[in-house]
Design an enzyme around this catalytic site. Structure first.
Site, mmCIF file in Angstrom:
data_model
loop_
_atom_site.group_PDB
_atom_site.id
_atom_site.type_symbol
_atom_site.label_atom_id
_atom_site.label_comp_id
_atom_site.label_asym_id
_atom_site.label_seq_id
_atom_site.Cartn_x
_atom_site.Cartn_y
_atom_site.Cartn_z
ATOM 1 N N HIS A 209 14.686 -3.375 3.876
ATOM 2 C CA HIS A 209 14.843 -4.135 2.631
ATOM 3 C C HIS A 209 14.240 -5.523 2.647
ATOM 4 O O HIS A 209 14.282 -6.227 1.648
ATOM 5 C CB HIS A 209 16.317 -4.238 2.237
ATOM 6 C CG HIS A 209 17.123 -5.131 3.147
ATOM 7 N ND1 HIS A 209 17.435 -4.791 4.429
ATOM 8 C CD2 HIS A 209 17.653 -6.362 2.957
ATOM 9 C CE1 HIS A 209 18.139 -5.756 4.989
ATOM 10 N NE2 HIS A 209 18.283 -6.735 4.110
HETATM 11 N N1 UDP Z 1 24.989 -1.216 5.884
HETATM 12 C C1 UDP Z 1 25.821 -0.376 5.138
HETATM 13 N N2 UDP Z 1 25.250 0.623 4.403
HETATM 14 C C2 UDP Z 1 23.899 0.856 4.377
HETATM 15 C C3 UDP Z 1 23.064 -0.004 5.148
HETATM 16 C C4 UDP Z 1 23.641 -1.028 5.879
HETATM 17 O O1 UDP Z 1 27.041 -0.541 5.152
HETATM 18 O O2 UDP Z 1 23.443 1.775 3.697
HETATM 19 C C5 UDP Z 1 25.606 -2.311 6.648
HETATM 20 C C6 UDP Z 1 25.244 -2.363 8.102
HETATM 21 O O3 UDP Z 1 26.116 -1.584 8.875
HETATM 22 C C7 UDP Z 1 25.377 -3.846 8.428
HETATM 23 C C8 UDP Z 1 25.067 -4.526 7.125
HETATM 24 O O4 UDP Z 1 25.120 -3.520 6.111
HETATM 25 O O5 UDP Z 1 26.720 -4.144 8.795
HETATM 26 C C9 UDP Z 1 23.712 -5.166 7.150
HETATM 27 O O6 UDP Z 1 23.393 -5.623 5.884
HETATM 28 P P1 UDP Z 1 21.892 -5.864 5.448
HETATM 29 O O7 UDP Z 1 20.986 -4.987 6.221
HETATM 30 O O8 UDP Z 1 21.878 -5.767 3.948
HETATM 31 O O9 UDP Z 1 21.665 -7.401 5.767
HETATM 32 P P2 UDP Z 1 21.184 -8.195 7.056
HETATM 33 O O10 UDP Z 1 22.080 -7.833 8.198
HETATM 34 O O11 UDP Z 1 19.759 -7.863 7.295
HETATM 35 O O12 UDP Z 1 21.365 -9.622 6.644
#
Ligand code: UDP
Length: 367
Positions: A209
């Site tokens: 994403h």
């Molecule tokens: N996650 C979720 N469902 C999904 C994809 C990711 O619950 O379909 C969770 C994942 O386990 C992690 C979090 O979302 O705990 C990560 O969020 P994201 O990737 O949006 O943000 P980032 O960590 O890159 O800031």
């Protein structure tokens, strides 16, 4: 403003909700520290918001800003204006922000302009790549925060190198891991593998994403080419983020993906099902920060689809390897993972599930 004034906790996106959940739980258990939860409205659809409140037992927010579809700048402005109104009405003793999303920075600037002390949880993470909007949000939030709640010694050293005084920094640890520990029983009970007909260790899991990967056709096509090739070797499950889906459709790639027999497309999943899918995957490919950490805890090979990371310990410990959008390197690393040629890694200090406890202990001694 008195010490009985509430602490204003601000969250607005999926990773924010996951990070505030254990803190809200610890504050409720403590009972003596008044707080209010504000949802900025940045993520507001069922798959990125409601399900996390339900699954992670987050109390309904005290304030929800109206969802808003405008440009990034308009969103920033709107969150700041609304936060100013809330701060003036509530006179909080502290504004508390988490992570690195636009909500984090907008709420941080509002607190500073309204002269309310500001705490940032997850302070000091740095990828060194200012092309990432999140990196700019991290640097700017830390620059104006009064209290820097860092994830560990490396994050602390970044803050010190940027000239932050040591007395502003408190090492509290990695709050994402608190959520993982707290929800482990429910993750283990998820029946998602059965529902999807996927055998444990018999599939790869992909998430994507970051704007740098999905907003331009070049990187997105290279990543999809690697996905298509990998899906001929083992099933690939791809829970598609709304931003990514929009761009795949925009570039005309969505229909081609649907024709690949080994690729399973679905919408974003809830925390529990997604956690179970990470736990039982043969291999994870991701540009997410949180997922790099979760694969490290579970010891699952993680190919990180970026050329930098603000979680370098995951690379040093060996569970995660950087591949950016390089099709050849992704496939080479995938072959190594499938051959079992991947280090087991270990878990960094302060990823112990007790970060929320340390944050509450720190809040207790605030004036
Ligand atoms: N996650 C979720 N469902 C999904 C994809 C990711 O619950 O379909 C969770 C994942 O386990 C992690 C979090 O979302 O705990 C990560 O969020 P994201 O990737 O949006 O943000 P980032 O960590 O890159 O800031």
């Amino acid at each position: 403003m008195t010490s009985r004034s509430p602490i204003l906790i601000v969250a607005g996106t999926r990773p924010n909700f996951i990070k505030v959940a254990p803190l809200l739980h610890a504050l409720r258990q403590h009972g003596g520290l008044p707080f209010r939860l504000v949802h900025s409205g940045q993520h507001h659809d069922e798959n990125l918001f409601d399900i996390f409140f339900r699954e992670l037992h987050i109390p309904p927010p005290d304030e929800v800003l109206e969802p808003f579809q405008g440009s990034t700048m308009e969103r920033f402005g709107r969150i700041m204006v609304e936060m100013e109104r809330l701060i003036q009405g509530m006179s909080p003793r502290l504004v508390f922000v988490v992570g690195d999303v636009d909500t984090t920075l907008a709420a941080a600037l509002a607190a500073v302009k309204c002269k309310v002390p500001l705490a940032h949880l997850e302070a000091g993470l740095r990828s060194g790549d200012r092309r990432m909007p999140e990196e700019v949000n991290r640097i700017m939030t830390d620059a104006v925060a009064d209290h820097l709640l860092s994830t560990g010694t490396r994050a602390t050293s970044h803050l010190l190198a940027e000239g932050q005084p040591r007395e502003r920094i408190v090492e509290v640890g990695n709050i994402m891991i608190d959520t993982l520990h707290r929800m482990q029983g429910a993750i283990d009970r998820s029946i998602v593998l059965k529902q999807l007909g996927l055998p444990p260790r018999g599939y790869a899991l992909l998430t994507l994403h970051r704007p740098g990967n999905v907003d331009e056709v070049g990187p997105l096509s290279r990543l999809m080419e690697a996905t298509a090739t990998l899906s001929r070797q083992l099933p690939v499950l791809f829970p598609v983020h709304p931003r990514t889906r929009k761009m795949l459709e925009h570039f005309g790639l969505w229909e081609q993906l649907q024709l690949l027999p080994g690729l399973r497309l679905c919408g974003p999943l809830g925390y529990l099902d997604f956690g179970r899918l990470v736990r039982d995957a043969r291999l994870v490919l991701t540009d997410s920060g949180g997922v790099q950490e979760e694969t490290t805890v579970y010891g699952i090979p993680c190919i990180t689809l970026r050329d930098t990371t603000e979680r370098p310990e995951t690379v040093e410990l060996g569970t995660s390897r950087l591949a950016a959008d390089d099709t050849h390197r992704i496939l080479e690393l995938a072959s190594q993972a499938l051959a079992g040629d991947w280090p087991q890694g270990s878990i960094p200090p302060l990823w112990d599930g007790r970060t929320a406890e340390r944050v509450v202990a720190w809040m207790e001694q605030l004036d």
